[in-house]
Motif scaffolding. Structure first.
Motif, PDB file in Angstrom:
ATOM      1  N   CYS A 230      30.847 -11.463  -2.063  1.00 25.10           N
ATOM      2  CA  CYS A 230      32.270 -11.238  -2.295  1.00 25.10           C
ATOM      3  C   CYS A 230      32.494 -10.945  -3.777  1.00 25.10           C
ATOM      4  O   CYS A 230      31.695 -11.355  -4.635  1.00 25.10           O
ATOM      5  N   SER A 231      33.574 -10.258  -4.062  1.00 27.20           N
ATOM      6  CA  SER A 231      33.869  -9.862  -5.437  1.00 27.20           C
ATOM      7  C   SER A 231      35.370  -9.895  -5.676  1.00 27.20           C
ATOM      8  O   SER A 231      36.167  -9.667  -4.755  1.00 27.20           O
ATOM      9  N   ASP A 232      35.720 -10.210  -6.904  1.00 29.73           N
ATOM     10  CA  ASP A 232      37.121 -10.231  -7.303  1.00 29.73           C
ATOM     11  C   ASP A 232      37.164 -10.211  -8.829  1.00 29.73           C
ATOM     12  O   ASP A 232      36.111 -10.160  -9.488  1.00 29.73           O
ATOM     13  N   GLY A 233      38.338 -10.274  -9.402  1.00 27.58           N
ATOM     14  CA  GLY A 233      38.487 -10.276 -10.852  1.00 27.58           C
ATOM     15  C   GLY A 233      39.532 -11.271 -11.296  1.00 27.58           C
ATOM     16  O   GLY A 233      40.362 -11.728 -10.502  1.00 27.58           O
ATOM     17  N   PHE A 234      39.483 -11.657 -12.551  1.00 28.90           N
ATOM     18  CA  PHE A 234      40.506 -12.508 -13.143  1.00 28.90           C
ATOM     19  C   PHE A 234      40.632 -12.139 -14.614  1.00 28.90           C
ATOM     20  O   PHE A 234      39.757 -11.485 -15.192  1.00 28.90           O
ATOM     21  N   GLU A 235      41.720 -12.555 -15.202  1.00 25.93           N
ATOM     22  CA  GLU A 235      41.947 -12.263 -16.609  1.00 25.93           C
ATOM     23  C   GLU A 235      42.573 -13.463 -17.294  1.00 25.93           C
ATOM     24  O   GLU A 235      43.185 -14.323 -16.647  1.00 25.93           O
ATOM     25  N   PHE A 236      42.399 -13.541 -18.604  1.00 23.50           N
ATOM     26  CA  PHE A 236      43.028 -14.571 -19.429  1.00 23.50           C
ATOM     27  C   PHE A 236      43.223 -13.999 -20.822  1.00 23.50           C
ATOM     28  O   PHE A 236      42.656 -12.966 -21.174  1.00 23.50           O
ATOM     29  N   LYS A 289      17.897  -0.938  -4.469  1.00 30.98           N
ATOM     30  CA  LYS A 289      18.532  -0.965  -3.162  1.00 30.98           C
ATOM     31  C   LYS A 289      18.172  -2.269  -2.471  1.00 30.98           C
ATOM     32  O   LYS A 289      17.050  -2.758  -2.591  1.00 30.98           O
ATOM     33  N   ALA A 290      19.121  -2.832  -1.756  1.00 30.67           N
ATOM     34  CA  ALA A 290      18.887  -4.094  -1.055  1.00 30.67           C
ATOM     35  C   ALA A 290      17.910  -3.897   0.091  1.00 30.67           C
ATOM     36  O   ALA A 290      17.824  -2.814   0.682  1.00 30.67           O
ATOM     37  N   ASP A 291      17.173  -4.963   0.408  1.00 29.64           N
ATOM     38  CA  ASP A 291      16.187  -4.882   1.489  1.00 29.64           C
ATOM     39  C   ASP A 291      16.851  -4.685   2.838  1.00 29.64           C
ATOM     40  O   ASP A 291      16.292  -4.029   3.732  1.00 29.64           O
ATOM     41  N   SER A 292      18.024  -5.280   3.027  1.00 33.19           N
ATOM     42  CA  SER A 292      18.781  -5.118   4.270  1.00 33.19           C
ATOM     43  C   SER A 292      20.260  -4.977   3.915  1.00 33.19           C
ATOM     44  O   SER A 292      20.683  -5.318   2.816  1.00 33.19           O
ATOM     45  N   GLU A 293      21.031  -4.480   4.850  1.00 29.81           N
ATOM     46  CA  GLU A 293      22.445  -4.228   4.573  1.00 29.81           C
ATOM     47  C   GLU A 293      23.193  -5.542   4.318  1.00 29.81           C
ATOM     48  O   GLU A 293      23.046  -6.513   5.067  1.00 29.81           O
ATOM     49  N   ILE A 294      23.985  -5.570   3.278  1.00 29.77           N
ATOM     50  CA  ILE A 294      24.737  -6.752   2.871  1.00 29.77           C
ATOM     51  C   ILE A 294      26.213  -6.384   2.834  1.00 29.77           C
ATOM     52  O   ILE A 294      26.591  -5.336   2.297  1.00 29.77           O
ATOM     53  N   GLU A 295      27.063  -7.247   3.416  1.00 26.51           N
ATOM     54  CA  GLU A 295      28.499  -7.009   3.373  1.00 26.51           C
ATOM     55  C   GLU A 295      29.018  -7.238   1.946  1.00 26.51           C
ATOM     56  O   GLU A 295      28.659  -8.226   1.294  1.00 26.51           O
ATOM     57  N   TRP A 296      29.863  -6.337   1.507  1.00 30.84           N
ATOM     58  CA  TRP A 296      30.498  -6.445   0.185  1.00 30.84           C
ATOM     59  C   TRP A 296      31.995  -6.658   0.424  1.00 30.84           C
ATOM     60  O   TRP A 296      32.734  -5.737   0.718  1.00 30.84           O
ATOM     61  N   LEU A 297      32.440  -7.913   0.319  1.00 32.56           N
ATOM     62  CA  LEU A 297      33.816  -8.288   0.639  1.00 32.56           C
ATOM     63  C   LEU A 297      34.674  -8.253  -0.621  1.00 32.56           C
ATOM     64  O   LEU A 297      34.322  -8.858  -1.642  1.00 32.56           O
ATOM     65  N   SER A 298      35.793  -7.547  -0.553  1.00 30.28           N
ATOM     66  CA  SER A 298      36.695  -7.445  -1.697  1.00 30.28           C
ATOM     67  C   SER A 298      38.104  -7.206  -1.197  1.00 30.28           C
ATOM     68  O   SER A 298      38.339  -7.000   0.006  1.00 30.28           O
ATOM     69  N   ASP A 299      39.057  -7.233  -2.130  1.00 29.80           N
ATOM     70  CA  ASP A 299      40.436  -6.924  -1.768  1.00 29.80           C
ATOM     71  C   ASP A 299      40.635  -5.403  -1.800  1.00 29.80           C
ATOM     72  O   ASP A 299      39.668  -4.637  -1.855  1.00 29.80           O
ATOM     73  N   ASN A 300      41.890  -4.983  -1.788  1.00 31.44           N
ATOM     74  CA  ASN A 300      42.191  -3.555  -1.710  1.00 31.44           C
ATOM     75  C   ASN A 300      42.565  -2.965  -3.061  1.00 31.44           C
ATOM     76  O   ASN A 300      43.363  -2.019  -3.141  1.00 31.44           O
TER      77      ASN A 300
END
Length: 393
Positions: A230-236, A289-300
């Motif tokens: 999963c991926s996301d961002g934040f700021e300060f 490249k990854a050895d197998s397919e990995i889900e990449w979860l993020s917002d829009n």
């Protein structure tokens, strides 16, 4: 031709207003005793005497409590409320006079038979016999010894001195890790809580937020590493008001922050591409490249749903998956990581300017991966959890 049925039940026709029948105590006792005869049932006895079965059950209860016998003998029946109040007063007198076993020991020491004393006071005869044979200087060694808490307090203060946002559970996890490394015995988490509470080391309780009305039935966490990221961002903002925006990638099993990137500008697709590639290289020994397919979860966010980002993610073995619109719960693991970073690291680290904040942020990410106890990992750090998962034993 109509033929009457001979199995017709008898029906009683009332020709005048029915009067309630009053039964004497002797009649009630006779009916109740009849229900205790072998093969008799309450419903059958009630039909035979033309009494409601519920009434017979009530008489049986009074009979078992002794109320019917007391009425028949002319004795006074005490209400249940008065009996409860009397028992309460008796217990209070017993508390004021001391334990019953102490009273029994005093009476038995005066020469009274143990059997009589135990029957009258309702105490165990074997217990009284054992206690009566104990010497005057006997001391109960089964009690928990009083421990000196100061060495433990000193050890806890050294572990969480630079981590003021750690509560007693994470302090206990650090203490467990430290003692395992030194070969010392563990300390129970409940004792750590008692010691920290006694010496004022617990955190202040945070106010509860109103629960969200949105329903989220999905599950972000997975059972194996390298299945979903999963991926996301934040700021300060730094002390000089300069903003710092961070993008990261997190494994949804071991919670390791595999890669991250920061900038003083806005979120861009290039930042996401760098984080993707760096995560793949870190997890697969420099492979592209990854050895197998990995889900990449993020917002829009625009940097995640751009065509270039989607195409590049598939080329390196990632499957882009976005959350529903206005549903941050669907990426809850990344949102929780943002809260952890801001609460435990960003809020306390020195950040006079962007350069210093960037250096301390790198230290914070390393500390999170190496040392931060995670509740979902049985209070192990992400890399400590991975080492145990990959070990053959």
């Amino acid at each position: 031709m109509f033929k009457p049925n001979h199995n017709v039940e008898r029906v009683e026709v009332l020709t005048q207003p029915e009067q309630r029948r009053r039964r004497s105590v002797e009649e009630k006792l006779a009916i109740v005793r009849e229900t205790f005869e072998p093969g008799a049932t309450v419903s059958g006895v009630a039909r035979r005497h033309q009494v409601n079965a519920n009434q017979v059950f009530a008489w049986r209860k009074l009979y078992q409590d002794g109320s019917l016998s007391a009425v028949s003998a002319g004795e006074q029946v005490v209400p249940a409320s008065d009996l409860a109040e009397a028992m309460k007063q008796i217990r209070e007198l017993q508390r004021l006079l001391g334990k019953k076993i102490d009273c029994a020991l005093t009476i038995a020491a005066g020469g009274r038979p143990l059997k009589t004393v135990c029957e009258v006071l309702g105490v165990s005869r074997s217990n009284l016999a054992v206690k009566s044979k104990r010497p005057a200087g006997w001391v109960d060694r089964r009690k928990t010894p009083v421990l000196d808490d100061m060495p433990l307090v000193t050890e806890l203060l050294e572990l969480v001195a630079d981590l003021p946002a750690y509560g007693y559970r994470r302090a206990w996890a650090l203490l467990r890790r430290s003692r395992e490394a030194l070969g010392q015995p563990r300390v129970n988490a409940k004792r750590v809580y008692r010691v920290m509470r006694r010496h004022g080391l617990l955190l202040e309780r945070r106010p509860r937020h109103a629960p969200s009305t949105r329903r989220h039935d999905g599950k972000v966490a997975v059972d194996r590493s390298n299945v979903r990221w999963c991926s996301d961002g934040f700021e300060f903002r730094c002390d000089d008001s300069a903003p710092l925006r961070v993008v990261f990638a997190l494994d949804c099993c071991d919670r390791e922050a595999m890669s991250w990137a920061a900038t003083t500008g806005g979120y861009t697709g290039d930042m996401v591409l760098d984080v993707m590639l760096q995560a793949v290289e870190n997890r697969f020994a420099g492979a592209l490249k990854a050895d197998s397919e990995i889900e990449w979860l993020s917002d829009n966010g625009s940097c995640y749903i751009a065509d270039e980002t989607m195409t590049f993610s598939r080329e390196i073995g990632l499957k882009p998956v976005t959350t529903p619109v206005r549903s941050p719960q669907s990426n809850g693991m990344a949102e929780s990581f943002v809260k952890t970073m801001k609460r435990d690291y960003v809020a306390w680290m020195p950040k006079p300017d962007a350069r210093t904040a960037l250096q301390n942020l790198a230290i914070a990410f390393d500390h999170y991966n190496e040392s931060h106890p995670h509740s979902a990992l049985k209070y192990r750090s992400p890399r400590e959890f991975r080492q145990q998962a990959n070990s053959p034993t």
